[in-house]
Structures are given as C-alpha cells and as structure tokens.
Design a protein around this motif. Structure first.
Motif, PDB file in Angstrom:
ATOM      1  N   LEU A   1      39.393 -71.264  32.712  1.00  0.00           N
ATOM      2  CA  LEU A   1      38.513 -70.452  33.561  1.00  0.00           C
ATOM      3  C   LEU A   1      37.188 -71.202  33.701  1.00  0.00           C
ATOM      4  O   LEU A   1      36.588 -71.590  32.679  1.00  0.00           O
ATOM      5  CB  LEU A   1      38.248 -69.089  32.918  1.00  0.00           C
ATOM      6  CG  LEU A   1      39.213 -67.930  33.168  1.00  0.00           C
ATOM      7  CD1 LEU A   1      40.627 -68.274  32.773  1.00  0.00           C
ATOM      8  CD2 LEU A   1      38.755 -66.685  32.427  1.00  0.00           C
ATOM      9  N   PRO A   2      36.677 -71.401  34.921  1.00  0.00           N
ATOM     10  CA  PRO A   2      35.425 -72.152  35.075  1.00  0.00           C
ATOM     11  C   PRO A   2      34.223 -71.427  34.477  1.00  0.00           C
ATOM     12  O   PRO A   2      33.202 -72.045  34.186  1.00  0.00           O
ATOM     13  CB  PRO A   2      35.272 -72.289  36.597  1.00  0.00           C
ATOM     14  CG  PRO A   2      36.178 -71.256  37.191  1.00  0.00           C
ATOM     15  CD  PRO A   2      37.268 -71.008  36.193  1.00  0.00           C
ATOM     16  N   ASN A   3      34.324 -70.111  34.328  1.00  0.00           N
ATOM     17  CA  ASN A   3      33.266 -69.360  33.653  1.00  0.00           C
ATOM     18  C   ASN A   3      33.935 -68.214  32.895  1.00  0.00           C
ATOM     19  O   ASN A   3      35.119 -67.950  33.092  1.00  0.00           O
ATOM     20  CB  ASN A   3      32.202 -68.875  34.658  1.00  0.00           C
ATOM     21  CG  ASN A   3      32.694 -67.769  35.577  1.00  0.00           C
ATOM     22  OD1 ASN A   3      33.018 -66.669  35.111  1.00  0.00           O
ATOM     23  ND2 ASN A   3      32.779 -68.046  36.883  1.00  0.00           N
ATOM     24  N   PRO A   4      33.200 -67.526  32.010  1.00  0.00           N
ATOM     25  CA  PRO A   4      33.879 -66.560  31.122  1.00  0.00           C
ATOM     26  C   PRO A   4      34.191 -65.215  31.771  1.00  0.00           C
ATOM     27  O   PRO A   4      34.852 -64.384  31.146  1.00  0.00           O
ATOM     28  CB  PRO A   4      32.848 -66.366  30.001  1.00  0.00           C
ATOM     29  CG  PRO A   4      31.536 -66.595  30.663  1.00  0.00           C
ATOM     30  CD  PRO A   4      31.775 -67.681  31.669  1.00  0.00           C
ATOM     31  N   PHE A   5      33.728 -64.980  33.022  1.00  0.00           N
ATOM     32  CA  PHE A   5      33.775 -63.604  33.529  1.00  0.00           C
ATOM     33  C   PHE A   5      35.103 -63.211  34.165  1.00  0.00           C
ATOM     34  O   PHE A   5      35.600 -63.830  35.102  1.00  0.00           O
ATOM     35  CB  PHE A   5      32.624 -63.350  34.514  1.00  0.00           C
ATOM     36  CG  PHE A   5      31.301 -63.300  33.816  1.00  0.00           C
ATOM     37  CD1 PHE A   5      31.062 -62.361  32.821  1.00  0.00           C
ATOM     38  CD2 PHE A   5      30.302 -64.213  34.124  1.00  0.00           C
ATOM     39  CE1 PHE A   5      29.851 -62.327  32.139  1.00  0.00           C
ATOM     40  CE2 PHE A   5      29.093 -64.186  33.454  1.00  0.00           C
ATOM     41  CZ  PHE A   5      28.867 -63.233  32.464  1.00  0.00           C
ATOM     42  N   VAL A   6      35.643 -62.107  33.617  1.00  0.00           N
ATOM     43  CA  VAL A   6      36.872 -61.491  34.109  1.00  0.00           C
ATOM     44  C   VAL A   6      36.466 -60.142  34.701  1.00  0.00           C
ATOM     45  O   VAL A   6      35.869 -59.325  33.990  1.00  0.00           O
ATOM     46  CB  VAL A   6      37.853 -61.249  32.933  1.00  0.00           C
ATOM     47  CG1 VAL A   6      39.112 -60.541  33.413  1.00  0.00           C
ATOM     48  CG2 VAL A   6      38.180 -62.555  32.224  1.00  0.00           C
ATOM     49  N   LEU A   7      36.748 -59.928  35.986  1.00  0.00           N
ATOM     50  CA  LEU A   7      36.492 -58.603  36.550  1.00  0.00           C
ATOM     51  C   LEU A   7      37.603 -57.683  36.068  1.00  0.00           C
ATOM     52  O   LEU A   7      38.781 -57.853  36.419  1.00  0.00           O
ATOM     53  CB  LEU A   7      36.442 -58.655  38.084  1.00  0.00           C
ATOM     54  CG  LEU A   7      36.210 -57.302  38.776  1.00  0.00           C
ATOM     55  CD1 LEU A   7      34.899 -56.642  38.325  1.00  0.00           C
ATOM     56  CD2 LEU A   7      36.229 -57.443  40.291  1.00  0.00           C
ATOM     57  N   ALA A   8      37.244 -56.701  35.215  1.00  0.00           N
ATOM     58  CA  ALA A   8      38.243 -55.813  34.600  1.00  0.00           C
ATOM     59  C   ALA A   8      38.823 -54.871  35.647  1.00  0.00           C
ATOM     60  O   ALA A   8      38.289 -54.716  36.750  1.00  0.00           O
ATOM     61  CB  ALA A   8      37.578 -55.027  33.472  1.00  0.00           C
ATOM     62  N   SER A   9      39.926 -54.246  35.268  1.00  0.00           N
ATOM     63  CA  SER A   9      40.639 -53.336  36.173  1.00  0.00           C
ATOM     64  C   SER A   9      39.771 -52.139  36.554  1.00  0.00           C
ATOM     65  O   SER A   9      39.134 -51.531  35.703  1.00  0.00           O
ATOM     66  CB  SER A   9      41.905 -52.856  35.456  1.00  0.00           C
ATOM     67  OG  SER A   9      42.624 -51.977  36.259  1.00  0.00           O
ATOM     68  N   GLY A  10      39.767 -51.794  37.828  1.00  0.00           N
ATOM     69  CA  GLY A  10      38.965 -50.649  38.276  1.00  0.00           C
ATOM     70  C   GLY A  10      38.888 -50.629  39.791  1.00  0.00           C
ATOM     71  O   GLY A  10      39.623 -51.359  40.472  1.00  0.00           O
ATOM     72  N   PRO A  11      37.987 -49.801  40.329  1.00  0.00           N
ATOM     73  CA  PRO A  11      37.922 -49.658  41.789  1.00  0.00           C
ATOM     74  C   PRO A  11      37.650 -50.959  42.540  1.00  0.00           C
ATOM     75  O   PRO A  11      38.132 -51.130  43.671  1.00  0.00           O
ATOM     76  CB  PRO A  11      36.782 -48.661  42.022  1.00  0.00           C
ATOM     77  CG  PRO A  11      36.211 -48.337  40.693  1.00  0.00           C
ATOM     78  CD  PRO A  11      37.090 -48.871  39.630  1.00  0.00           C
TER      79      PRO A  11
ATOM     80  N   ALA B   1      26.161 -56.110  30.718  1.00  0.00           N
ATOM     81  CA  ALA B   1      25.298 -55.877  31.879  1.00  0.00           C
ATOM     82  C   ALA B   1      24.455 -57.094  32.233  1.00  0.00           C
ATOM     83  O   ALA B   1      23.892 -57.160  33.313  1.00  0.00           O
ATOM     84  CB  ALA B   1      24.391 -54.674  31.610  1.00  0.00           C
ATOM     85  N   GLN B   2      24.342 -58.052  31.317  1.00  0.00           N
ATOM     86  CA  GLN B   2      23.499 -59.229  31.583  1.00  0.00           C
ATOM     87  C   GLN B   2      24.019 -60.418  30.792  1.00  0.00           C
ATOM     88  O   GLN B   2      24.898 -60.272  29.926  1.00  0.00           O
ATOM     89  CB  GLN B   2      22.052 -58.925  31.213  1.00  0.00           C
ATOM     90  CG  GLN B   2      21.910 -58.508  29.773  1.00  0.00           C
ATOM     91  CD  GLN B   2      20.491 -58.109  29.387  1.00  0.00           C
ATOM     92  OE1 GLN B   2      19.640 -57.935  30.244  1.00  0.00           O
ATOM     93  NE2 GLN B   2      20.241 -57.998  28.113  1.00  0.00           N
ATOM     94  N   ALA B   3      23.456 -61.591  31.082  1.00  0.00           N
ATOM     95  CA  ALA B   3      23.946 -62.838  30.482  1.00  0.00           C
ATOM     96  C   ALA B   3      23.939 -62.768  28.952  1.00  0.00           C
ATOM     97  O   ALA B   3      24.890 -63.190  28.290  1.00  0.00           O
ATOM     98  CB  ALA B   3      23.083 -64.006  30.960  1.00  0.00           C
ATOM     99  N   GLU B   4      22.868 -62.208  28.393  1.00  0.00           N
ATOM    100  CA  GLU B   4      22.763 -62.174  26.931  1.00  0.00           C
ATOM    101  C   GLU B   4      23.860 -61.306  26.318  1.00  0.00           C
ATOM    102  O   GLU B   4      24.310 -61.557  25.199  1.00  0.00           O
ATOM    103  CB  GLU B   4      21.381 -61.653  26.505  1.00  0.00           C
ATOM    104  CG  GLU B   4      20.235 -62.607  26.788  1.00  0.00           C
ATOM    105  CD  GLU B   4      19.693 -62.513  28.213  1.00  0.00           C
ATOM    106  OE1 GLU B   4      20.349 -61.885  29.087  1.00  0.00           O
ATOM    107  OE2 GLU B   4      18.614 -63.073  28.471  1.00  0.00           O
ATOM    108  N   ASP B   5      24.304 -60.257  27.046  1.00  0.00           N
ATOM    109  CA  ASP B   5      25.401 -59.421  26.533  1.00  0.00           C
ATOM    110  C   ASP B   5      26.685 -60.244  26.462  1.00  0.00           C
ATOM    111  O   ASP B   5      27.488 -60.096  25.536  1.00  0.00           O
ATOM    112  CB  ASP B   5      25.660 -58.216  27.450  1.00  0.00           C
ATOM    113  CG  ASP B   5      24.447 -57.320  27.615  1.00  0.00           C
ATOM    114  OD1 ASP B   5      23.539 -57.391  26.766  1.00  0.00           O
ATOM    115  OD2 ASP B   5      24.409 -56.550  28.602  1.00  0.00           O
ATOM    116  N   ALA B   6      26.876 -61.108  27.449  1.00  0.00           N
ATOM    117  CA  ALA B   6      28.069 -61.960  27.457  1.00  0.00           C
ATOM    118  C   ALA B   6      28.025 -62.914  26.261  1.00  0.00           C
ATOM    119  O   ALA B   6      29.040 -63.161  25.602  1.00  0.00           O
ATOM    120  CB  ALA B   6      28.154 -62.738  28.766  1.00  0.00           C
ATOM    121  N   VAL B   7      26.830 -63.432  25.966  1.00  0.00           N
ATOM    122  CA  VAL B   7      26.689 -64.315  24.796  1.00  0.00           C
ATOM    123  C   VAL B   7      27.037 -63.542  23.523  1.00  0.00           C
ATOM    124  O   VAL B   7      27.761 -64.035  22.649  1.00  0.00           O
ATOM    125  CB  VAL B   7      25.252 -64.883  24.702  1.00  0.00           C
ATOM    126  CG1 VAL B   7      25.062 -65.663  23.412  1.00  0.00           C
ATOM    127  CG2 VAL B   7      24.946 -65.768  25.912  1.00  0.00           C
TER     128      VAL B   7
END
Ligand code: FMN
Ligand code: SF4
Ligand code: SF4
Length: 361
Positions: free
Chosen positions: A13-23, A232-238
C-alpha cells in the motif's frame, strides 16, 4: 519525503490509509472516488445475499467528531456487487480493493466464491456474533484463495480468544474495530433519542478503545492489523501504528470532512515524520508495546519546572483536585508534598511543557 508505504498481507500500500466499510464505499463509483482522493485501500460496504433496508434516518452527528448510526449492511444485493459493482472496479490503478462479507457462515458460503472471483484483492469478514467469526473464516478459506481479514468488535468480551480461533481457521489478519454499541444520545431540545433508538458509535470518541484492542491483538498474536476506529488526524494514525497496526482504517472522519481529508492528512503525516526524524512510517509499528506496563510503580512523582516556558495559564493549579499546586507571582511553582497524590494530571495539561516529571529509575 518520508516513506509512508506499508505491506498488508503481502500487498504493498503506498500509504497506510484504508477507507473502512460504510456509506462512502456503497458502490463502485464511490470507491473509485475514494481511490482518487488518496485512500490506498477501500473496503466495500458489507455484502450479504440480500440488500438491507435502512431505517430513516440512520446517521447522526454526535458532536466532537463522532457519529451515531443504525445503518445495516449494503443496500445493494450480492448479485449487484458480483455482476456490476466489483467488475466495474477491475481498473483501479493500484488501489487495493477489500470486499466485506457478512454476517453468518451460511451466507459467506453462499457468496464468497463469486465475490472473490469478481476481482477484489482481499476479503474482510464481519459478523455481529463472536461465535460466527471463526466458522466464517474457515468457509471463506475453503471456498476462495484470497487473503482473509476478520473484523472484530470491541464488544466481544473474549475478543483475544475469538482472534485466536480465527487465526487457527486460517485468517491472515484482523481489522479492529467495528463501531461500538449500543449507545445513546438525546436531543435535549426535543427529548428525542438521536436516531430514535440505541445506535452505534464511531469517530473520535472511540480512538482509545480501538488503540487498546489493536495493542492487545498485536501483543498477543503479532499478526497484521488494520487499526480502525476514531482516527481523525495524522497523529492518530501514528498512534495506531505505534500500538501495532500495520495499516490504518478510517470512515467517520472522511464522511464528516470529505474525501479531501486523505490528501491533507497524508501531507501532514509526511511533515510530522520528517520533523520527528523518522524516514519510514512502518518502522514505528508496535513502538509503544514494550512500554505497556503490567505493574505500575508506586514511587512518588518528582517534578521539573521551567519558568521560561511557563505561560502562567494556571491549568496545572486548576486541575489539581487535591489543591497541592500553587504558582506564585514570582513564577515559582510550589507543590505541597503532603497533599500531592502523584496522579500526574497537572503535567499532562501543561501545553508548553513547562511542567514535567523526572524519570524514576
Ligand atoms: C454509517 C456507518 C456505516 C457502517 N457500515 C459498516 C458496514 O456495512 N460494515 C462494516 O464492517 N463496518 C461498517 N461500519 C464501521 C466502520 O467500518 C468502522 O469500523 C467504524 O466506523 C470505526 O471507524 P471510524 O471511527 O473511523 O468510523 C460503518 C460505520 C458507519 C459510521
Ligand atoms: S500548566 Fe504549565 S504553563 Fe500553565 S501555569 Fe502550569 S506550568 Fe505554567
Ligand atoms: S500530581 Fe496530581 S496531586 Fe500532585 S500536584 Fe499534580 S495534579 Fe496535584
């Protein structure tokens, strides 16, 4: 530029973000928009043989970056996903597609092979019942050859046992966590429950719970975890990565702020890593785990105080429930050692870092 890439079950994955299941993942067009917005991977809305019919309304802003929902699974049938939506996602320019399937072993047995054959890279299984999780994994591994993630709920009291059973059944990783509930908020103007009922909570307010679950799974099982819930923000991902997550799932925040959140947050994550002197996000994985203490010390805190940093905001004095702290007009910090219970709250509210504790040996 820092290296934000992560390896999830053998997929880069080029970055860590996965859009989770939802609307935001309700159909192929929405999923393509999420890839275009910067999500490295996207999980479809949960597919079951039959479409859900949602109550009206079924999503509400619960304030402070959180949401309540009473939304069911996909309002498209499995047949519509297999014949139309998943094939439309075959051209996805490197974006990793995760098909979410629910909610019983029988339903998974019915649809997993044609869903897997329609082009996703990974499967994610989700159920409301803990006892269905491992049998769902077993049937998915038997009928399809894709890697399987099991999505777990923080509501399950024997969560780590469920994860263990799922891994024994062949799961390749875990998505933790689903939204939390049942919960309740009330509109005080009308006296009406938000959404008219008990509902499921997601977004900012669940971050400490998802971090705890991710850390427990990473510590106990060391498997790939898509840390999801309250980012909600970059630091949360860290924080998620430091708790042991391989990748970072998110839904409520981009739903509230729009898909532009991905680009903005990736830029901020990159800046944060560079500022802290880290060249690779994946190097931070599990960094906090060795420091999770089983037995906490009972030695009294020893404080340091830097008058040059102190803004005299007074917060450290206000929050001391024991009245132990005083700031004099001469910017001298006094602590009554008889009254101080070493709770540590005053240090954590000092934004400029004027107040600190000495490391205890
Ligand atoms: C309105 C809404 C609908 C959701 N629908 C699903 C779903 O169909 N399947 C699923 O596995 N998770 C579903 N989720 C849960 C999210 O995928 C995610 O696990 C949860 O919201 C925590 O992440 P967040 O705090 O970043 O939103 C839904 C969440 C929301 C807010
Ligand atoms: S909280 Fe920090 S900055 Fe504020 S008065 Fe106390 S020591 Fe000074
Ligand atoms: S550690 Fe707790 S009890 Fe001691 S001064 Fe700070 S807030 Fe008061």
């Amino acid at each position: 530029m820092a290296d934000l890439s992560v390896d999830l079950c053998g997929l880069e994955l080029p970055n860590p973000f996965v859009l989770a299941s939802g609307p935001l993942t309700w159909n192929a067009g929405a999923i393509q928009a999420a890839f275009a917005g910067g999500a490295a991977a996207v999980v479809t809305k949960t597919i079951r043989p039959e479409a859900t019919i949602n109550p009206v309304p079924h999503i509400a802003d619960a304030g402070r970056g959180s949401l309540l929902n009473t939304e069911g699974w996909s309002d498209l049938t499995a047949e519509e996903w297999i014949e139309r939506e998943l094939p439309a996602l075959r051209e996805r320019h490197g974006g990793v597609l995760i098909a979410s399937l629910g909610h019983t072993p029988q339903e998974v047995a019915e649809i997993v092979a044609p869903v897997a054959g329609a082009g996703p890279d990974l499967l994610e299984l989700v159920s409301y019942r803990a006892e269905d999780a491992a049998p769902m994994v077993a049937v998915a591994k038997e009928k399809a050859s894709l890697p399987v993630l099991i999505k777990v709920s923080a509501n399950w009291p024997d969560l780590l046992d469920v994860v263990k059973a799922c891994l024994q059944a062949g799961a390749d990783g875990v998505t933790a966590i689903d939204s939390i509930g049942p919960t309740l908020r009330i509109d005080v103007e009308t006296g009406q429950p938000l959404l008219g009922s008990f509902a499921w909570l997601s977004g900012r307010s669940i971050l400490p719970i998802s971090l705890r679950v991710v850390a427990q799974i990473a510590q106990e099982h060391g498997v790939p975890v898509v840390g999801t819930g309250g980012v909600a923000q970059a630091e949360d991902a860290v924080e998620m990565v430091m708790a042991g997550a391989t990748a970072v799932g998110v839904h409520s925040t981009p739903l509230l702020q729009g898909l532009g959140w991905f680009e903005k947050t990736l830029a901020r994550l990159d800046r944060w890593l560079e500022k802290q002197g880290h060249s690779r996000l994946a190097d931070l994985r599990g960094l906090a785990l060795p420091h999770l203490q089983v037995a906490m010390p009972h030695t009294p805190l020893a404080f340091t105080f830097d008058p040059d940093l102190c803004t005299r905001c007074g917060r450290c004095v206000t929050v001391c429930g024991y009245g132990a702290r005083q700031l004099t007009d001469e910017i001298e910090m006094l602590v009554d050692e008889e009254l101080c219970r070493s709770c540590g709250l005053c240090v954590t509210v000092c934004a400029p870092g004027a107040l600190d504790t000495l490391e205890t040996p």
